[in-house]
Design a protein around this motif. Structure first.
Motif, PDB file in Angstrom:
ATOM      1  N   GLY A  20      54.190  79.445  73.680  1.00 18.41           N
ATOM      2  CA  GLY A  20      54.163  78.432  72.623  1.00 18.41           C
ATOM      3  C   GLY A  20      52.788  77.805  72.478  1.00 18.41           C
ATOM      4  O   GLY A  20      52.295  77.605  71.365  1.00 18.41           O
ATOM      5  N   VAL A  21      52.156  77.502  73.617  1.00 23.70           N
ATOM      6  CA  VAL A  21      50.804  76.935  73.580  1.00 23.70           C
ATOM      7  C   VAL A  21      49.823  77.950  72.988  1.00 23.70           C
ATOM      8  O   VAL A  21      48.963  77.603  72.164  1.00 23.70           O
ATOM      9  N   PHE A  22      49.966  79.208  73.379  1.00 21.53           N
ATOM     10  CA  PHE A  22      49.060  80.255  72.895  1.00 21.53           C
ATOM     11  C   PHE A  22      49.205  80.461  71.386  1.00 21.53           C
ATOM     12  O   PHE A  22      48.200  80.514  70.655  1.00 21.53           O
ATOM     13  N   VAL A  23      50.435  80.555  70.898  1.00 25.18           N
ATOM     14  CA  VAL A  23      50.656  80.768  69.460  1.00 25.18           C
ATOM     15  C   VAL A  23      50.212  79.539  68.670  1.00 25.18           C
ATOM     16  O   VAL A  23      49.611  79.673  67.596  1.00 25.18           O
ATOM     17  N   GLY A  40      51.454  81.125  54.030  1.00 28.17           N
ATOM     18  CA  GLY A  40      51.411  81.547  52.630  1.00 28.17           C
ATOM     19  C   GLY A  40      52.468  82.557  52.242  1.00 28.17           C
ATOM     20  O   GLY A  40      52.611  82.885  51.069  1.00 28.17           O
ATOM     21  N   SER A  41      53.249  83.034  53.180  1.00 28.69           N
ATOM     22  CA  SER A  41      54.256  84.050  52.891  1.00 28.69           C
ATOM     23  C   SER A  41      55.657  83.452  53.051  1.00 28.69           C
ATOM     24  O   SER A  41      55.864  82.522  53.823  1.00 28.69           O
ATOM     25  N   SER A  42      56.603  84.015  52.303  1.00 30.60           N
ATOM     26  CA  SER A  42      57.976  83.524  52.421  1.00 30.60           C
ATOM     27  C   SER A  42      58.599  83.941  53.757  1.00 30.60           C
ATOM     28  O   SER A  42      59.519  83.287  54.236  1.00 30.60           O
ATOM     29  N   ALA A  43      58.146  85.004  54.343  1.00 32.32           N
ATOM     30  CA  ALA A  43      58.651  85.457  55.639  1.00 32.32           C
ATOM     31  C   ALA A  43      57.650  85.153  56.756  1.00 32.32           C
ATOM     32  O   ALA A  43      57.714  85.744  57.825  1.00 32.32           O
ATOM     33  N   GLY A  44      56.766  84.205  56.525  1.00 34.90           N
ATOM     34  CA  GLY A  44      55.762  83.862  57.529  1.00 34.90           C
ATOM     35  C   GLY A  44      56.365  83.250  58.775  1.00 34.90           C
ATOM     36  O   GLY A  44      55.872  83.460  59.878  1.00 34.90           O
ATOM     37  N   TRP A  45      57.441  82.467  58.609  1.00 37.03           N
ATOM     38  CA  TRP A  45      58.087  81.868  59.775  1.00 37.03           C
ATOM     39  C   TRP A  45      58.634  82.945  60.708  1.00 37.03           C
ATOM     40  O   TRP A  45      58.626  82.783  61.922  1.00 37.03           O
ATOM     41  N   LEU A  46      59.099  84.060  60.116  1.00 32.46           N
ATOM     42  CA  LEU A  46      59.604  85.167  60.933  1.00 32.46           C
ATOM     43  C   LEU A  46      58.468  85.806  61.736  1.00 32.46           C
ATOM     44  O   LEU A  46      58.627  86.124  62.912  1.00 32.46           O
ATOM     45  N   GLY A  48      55.712  84.289  62.687  1.00 34.56           N
ATOM     46  CA  GLY A  48      55.355  83.335  63.740  1.00 34.56           C
ATOM     47  C   GLY A  48      56.349  83.348  64.879  1.00 34.56           C
ATOM     48  O   GLY A  48      55.978  83.288  66.053  1.00 34.56           O
ATOM     49  N   PHE A  49      57.646  83.460  64.551  1.00 40.31           N
ATOM     50  CA  PHE A  49      58.680  83.520  65.583  1.00 40.31           C
ATOM     51  C   PHE A  49      58.555  84.795  66.408  1.00 40.31           C
ATOM     52  O   PHE A  49      58.683  84.763  67.638  1.00 40.31           O
ATOM     53  N   PHE A  54      57.452  87.771  71.329  1.00 38.80           N
ATOM     54  CA  PHE A  54      56.836  88.907  72.014  1.00 38.80           C
ATOM     55  C   PHE A  54      55.792  88.449  73.026  1.00 38.80           C
ATOM     56  O   PHE A  54      55.692  89.005  74.119  1.00 38.80           O
ATOM     57  N   ASN A  55      55.018  87.424  72.682  1.00 33.24           N
ATOM     58  CA  ASN A  55      54.083  86.881  73.667  1.00 33.24           C
ATOM     59  C   ASN A  55      54.838  86.213  74.807  1.00 33.24           C
ATOM     60  O   ASN A  55      54.398  86.254  75.957  1.00 33.24           O
ATOM     61  N   GLY A  56      55.989  85.601  74.514  1.00 36.86           N
ATOM     62  CA  GLY A  56      56.805  84.983  75.559  1.00 36.86           C
ATOM     63  C   GLY A  56      57.324  86.014  76.539  1.00 36.86           C
ATOM     64  O   GLY A  56      57.362  85.770  77.749  1.00 36.86           O
ATOM     65  N   ILE A  57      57.739  87.166  76.030  1.00 36.01           N
ATOM     66  CA  ILE A  57      58.221  88.228  76.912  1.00 36.01           C
ATOM     67  C   ILE A  57      57.098  88.698  77.835  1.00 36.01           C
ATOM     68  O   ILE A  57      57.282  88.864  79.039  1.00 36.01           O
TER      69      ILE A  57
END
Length: 112
Positions: A20-23, A40-46, A48-49, A54-57
């Motif tokens: 979370g800190v890294f992202v 700027g994208s409608s699927a940008g939240w996806l 980011g998630f 993946f970084n969390g894993i």
């Protein structure tokens, strides 16, 4: 709950916190214009998630791996009677030359 499971969950949570800190740092510093792509994208939240997950894993696996490696006991080596610090010496190895002239048999000499 077993100690190993508790240890795994604890370090998984640490790994996801680091993710979370890294992202957040990636988005705040706008690395590779990432904030613009996510916001700027409608699927940008996806995106980011997925970046967070993946970084969390990865981070949690590394965190747990480091913890397990640090749990090793430093035990002196046991068994064997050979001294531990042996200086290696080079030994010459005799090699027979198997290359002969055309038509010569091995072990024969050439007559003039």
């Amino acid at each position: 709950m077993p100690k190993l499971v508790r240890l795994y969950i604890h370090h998984t949570l640490i790994g996801f916190a680091l993710s979370g800190v890294f992202v957040a740092a990636l988005l705040w510093l706008n690395v590779a214009n990432l904030w613009h792509l996510v916001s700027g994208s409608s699927a940008g939240w996806l995106a980011g998630f997925m970046l967070f997950m993946f970084n969390g894993i990865v981070f949690s696996g590394v965190q747990f791996g480091i913890t397990i490696m640090r749990m090793a006991e430093d035990t002196p080596p046991d068994g064997g009677s050979r001294p531990r610090n042996v200086a290696l010496e080079l030994q010459p190895v005799p090699v027979r030359n198997l290359r002969r002239g055309v038509g010569e048999a091995a072990g024969t000499t050439r007559q003039p």
